[in-house]
Structures are given as C-alpha cells and as structure tokens.
Design a protein around this motif. Structure first.
Motif, PDB file in Angstrom:
ATOM      1  N   ALA A   1       0.828  -1.209   0.000  1.00  9.71           N
ATOM      2  CA  ALA A   1       0.000   0.000   0.000  1.00  9.71           C
ATOM      3  C   ALA A   1       0.861   1.257   0.000  1.00  9.71           C
ATOM      4  O   ALA A   1       0.577   2.228  -0.713  1.00  9.71           O
TER       5      ALA A   1
ATOM      6  N   GLN B   1      -9.078   4.346   4.330  1.00 11.23           N
ATOM      7  CA  GLN B   1     -10.062   3.529   3.612  1.00 11.23           C
ATOM      8  C   GLN B   1      -9.516   2.167   3.205  1.00 11.23           C
ATOM      9  O   GLN B   1     -10.288   1.228   2.969  1.00 11.23           O
ATOM     10  N   ASP B   2      -8.203   2.024   3.128  1.00 16.18           N
ATOM     11  CA  ASP B   2      -7.625   0.731   2.754  1.00 16.18           C
ATOM     12  C   ASP B   2      -7.475  -0.201   3.952  1.00 16.18           C
ATOM     13  O   ASP B   2      -7.112  -1.369   3.780  1.00 16.18           O
TER      14      ASP B   2
ATOM     15  N   ASN C   1      -8.458  -3.615  -0.822  1.00 18.64           N
ATOM     16  CA  ASN C   1      -8.177  -2.886  -2.045  1.00 18.64           C
ATOM     17  C   ASN C   1      -7.427  -3.848  -2.980  1.00 18.64           C
ATOM     18  O   ASN C   1      -6.269  -4.207  -2.715  1.00 18.64           O
ATOM     19  N   HIS C   2      -8.069  -4.272  -4.046  1.00 19.34           N
ATOM     20  CA  HIS C   2      -7.475  -5.305  -4.892  1.00 19.34           C
ATOM     21  C   HIS C   2      -6.378  -4.770  -5.817  1.00 19.34           C
ATOM     22  O   HIS C   2      -5.728  -5.556  -6.513  1.00 19.34           O
ATOM     23  N   GLN C   3      -6.149  -3.465  -5.785  1.00 22.25           N
ATOM     24  CA  GLN C   3      -4.963  -2.931  -6.459  1.00 22.25           C
ATOM     25  C   GLN C   3      -3.709  -3.201  -5.630  1.00 22.25           C
ATOM     26  O   GLN C   3      -2.601  -3.254  -6.162  1.00 22.25           O
TER      27      GLN C   3
END
Length: 436
Positions: free
Chosen positions: A322, A332-333, A340-342
C-alpha cells in the motif's frame, strides 16, 4: 507491607508534575482524534452499532465499554513501549465514563490518567515480554488493572479499598492475541474499561476480596515464571512513564509493528521518484520484495494474507504494498470491508525473512528494525533500513491529526480539547459520550 498494599499507597499518593499533565493533555487529544471518526460514522464499522444495541442503558459500565471499543476500532490509538499495548484507550474510556457520573476537577482527572499510564508501564515490565509471547493481549489484561488504578486515584479511595479493587480487577483480566484482525480486538479495550468500572462498583458496594497475594498470583500465572514484581514499585513516577518513555502516537491506522516497514517502503518510493522516474515504472519492474526484522519481530503483525481491511492492519505484506503504491497508508484501505485489490497483487510479492543475526525481538522490542529490499526486473535492487527509534524520533503532529478528525465537528469541540479548565473537560466528556 505486602505488594498490593504498597502499590495502593503509590497509586493514591501520586502527584504528577506539570510536564506529565502536558503529556496527558496530548494523550486526550489523540484519543479524541482516533475515536471521533468511529463515533460519528465517518468510517465503516458495524461493531459499534451492534454493541449499541446491547449496551444501551447509559450506565457507566456500558459507556466505558462503548467508548473503549470506539477508541481502538481503527487501531490508530497510542502505544506504550513498557506496556506493550495501548494504555490511553482503556484508561480514558473508564475515566470519561465515570467523570460524567461523578464529576471531578481537571487536575484530579489528569492525575488519574498519568497514574493509570504509570501503572500500565510498570505492569508491562513486571510481567515481562513473556506475557505477550504467551498469547495475552496486554491492552485487555494489563489495561484492566491500569484503568482500575486510574479510577482509584480519581476517586481518592482509601488504601484498603484500592487493594481490594486491584485484586478484583486482576481476577477479571483477560484477552487473547488470537482475536487480532477481528472486531473483538478493539472490544478488548472496551471490556477492560468496563471491568475496571465494575471492579470499582463492586468495591464500593462492599464486596470483600483479598487484599494481598492477588497481584503476585496474577503476575506468576501470566508470565511463565519470568515476572519481575519489584518493577511495580521501584522509583515510582521518577520519571513519569507518560513522559519517559512516553506515549507513542501513531502516524498510521495500522499495527505499530508495521510502521517502520511502511516508512522504509515510503523512503524507497520517494527516492525513486526524486530521481525523475515514474511510479508505474517502479511498480512494473518489481519482481520480489523482502522484509527482514529481528526474530519474532512480526509477532503482532502476523497476518500474511489478509481477508479484509481489518486483518490488513496486521499484514506487513499489505502495508508495504500500500505504501509503495500510494505513498501513505490510507484509512479507507484499512477499514472494515473488502480489501483494495490494487494492493493485493503487489502484496503477494512480499516475503518475510527474519534476520537470525539480530537478537530476538522479545529481548528488547525498542531495537526493532525493518529492512525492505526491492528486486527489479533489470537485476538491480533497492534497499532501505528503518529502525523503530528513527520512526519515533520524527514524532506525530497530534493537533493536525485531531483537526482532520474534527473537520466537520463544532469548533467548540476543538477548543475544549485544550483542556484549560474543568468546564472544558466536562464539555469534552459530554460531546464524546453523547455520541455513543
């Protein structure tokens, strides 16, 4: 005089100095900064509404539990190295709940808070690192006793009553690290604050308990024979532990055991960008990421593959990824809900490699470090070492943290957080508890 009676004497005669009071005010502001977003529903959290449906009677115990949960729900609250846990969330939750029931002066409130942190730090040393290693969650276990000590100072109980109170608190103290990554982890803080309040109420109601031997039994039972009871009393308040080693305010809403790894990753990212290279180029070239640390240094950050945002707070892999992607750990993550799939594909490239040349983390967590190394597709590597002491030296701007949390709140609330008078303490307490 037995250990419990002597400890009671120290608690009741605590007279913190102005420097300790200043640190206590800072601790209150940080507590407000981390609890207000949860209380106001600014971040996803299903735990507090569920708890409100069960603890809705407005009692001191219920308010202490709800506030304790809210203050620890984001895992953004302060940490204390001697305690190896989060002291303020438990102590202040109990104090604010009782303060609204039976108002006391600002100075007495601050004295009680400082005394509670003193007790917390000394308990952490007394049970040794073995307590945490055995699977106990210090915030829950030792926090119960620390908050009970703070309440005893707030109410200026007599020595015998304080000894009884400490024994009742000790016999209730519990909480397992196995709950990390779930809503029960922040509930531990609520349970501890509630148990401290209950212990006071039982004592005041005249419930008899042993005034000797209980603290000793607690230490012996929870430290695998490595207890150091003498640290509970030696040089009490010189200096006050709220000042030295002091409260550690968090820069990120994740486990403190991930922070130096996150900062090492941020430094690598900044160095790459400062060379005029694009972030996409860096992320596309990374084929492998390793993170090294002292053996056992990932005891708290033990979740390699998180299933949701709460578990991600305890994942070195997710935290490092991250930070490399965003240059920050965004709330938010790490909030309740989906990952968060990123972040996840990059997190899958992170490998943990304990550095067996370093002394085990349990010997001295203050010496913890993280070495983050990026292996790139062209065969080059980027490396950054970050120590816990370097992280602490930079500090955290608590006022900025509070301003962000209160951006939609009344300006009066921010003003009251300065705690210049008993009236401001009462106003702050009313605002916080009315949000429950």
């Amino acid at each position: 005089m037995n250990l419990t009676a002597a400890l009671a004497e120290h608690i009741l005669h605590s007279q913190p100095n102005t420097s300790a009071h200043a640190q206590a005010r800072e601790g209150v502001r940080d507590f407000l900064a981390v609890s207000w977003p949860v209380l106001q529903g600014q971040v996803p959290d299903s735990g507090l509404p569920a708890l409100r449906s069960l603890y809705h009677d407005g009692s001191v115990r219920s308010q202490a539990l709800l506030l304790g949960y809210a203050g620890h729900a984001l895992d953004y609250d302060d940490f204390h190295a001697d305690f190896r846990g989060h002291p303020s969330v438990v102590i202040l939750s109990a104090l604010f709940a009782w303060q609204q029931y039976e108002p006391k002066s600002l100075n007495l409130f601050l004295d009680a808070y400082v005394t509670g942190v003193e007790m917390a730090g000394r308990l952490g040393l007394a049970v040794s690192q073995q307590h945490y290693a055995l699977g106990h969650h210090n915030t829950a276990t030792l926090g119960t006793l620390a908050a009970a000590a703070a309440l005893a100072r707030l109410l200026t109980l007599e020595r015998d009553a304080t000894a009884t109170l400490l024994g009742i608190a000790a016999t209730q103290a519990s909480g397992l690290r196995a709950q990390f990554g779930s809503a029960v982890k922040p509930l531990h803080a609520g349970f501890a604050a509630e148990r401290a309040v209950t212990a006071v109420q039982l004592t005041l109601a005249g419930i008899g308990g042993r005034q000797a031997g209980v603290i000793e039994a607690f230490l012996a039972a929870s430290s695998s024979g490595q207890a150091q009871p003498e640290t509970l009393l030696d040089n009490w308040g010189t200096p006050w532990r709220i000042s030295t080693p002091g409260l550690e305010f968090k820069p990120f809403p994740t486990c403190a055991g991930t922070h130096s790894a996150a900062e090492a990753a941020r430094m690598l990212r900044q160095r790459w960008l400062a060379a005029g290279k694009s972030l996409d180029m860096l992320l596309n070239q990374i084929v492998d990421i390793t993170v090294a640390f002292p053996p056992g240094g990932d005891l708290a950050a033990s979740i390699s593959v998180p299933a949701h945002g709460i578990e991600a707070r305890f994942s070195l892999e997710y935290v490092i990824a991250a930070m490399l992607i965003y240059g920050d750990l965004r709330l938010q993550d790490f909030a309740e809900g989906d990952l968060n799939h990123q972040i996840m594909p990059l997190a899958a490239r992170v490998r943990r490699i304990p550095d067996e040349r370093a002394p085990p983390d349990a010997i001295n967590p203050a010496l913890r470090f993280h070495d983050v190394t990026l292996a790139l597709a062209d065969g080059t590597t980027l490396h950054q070492r970050r120590t816990r002491q370097q992280s602490l030296a930079e500090g955290v701007n608590v006022n900025r943290k509070l301003q962000l949390a209160l951006k939609d709140a009344s300006p009066d609330l921010l003003a009251a957080s300065a705690l210049r008078s008993t009236a401001e303490l009462q106003a702050l307490g009313r605002a916080v508890l009315s949000a429950l």
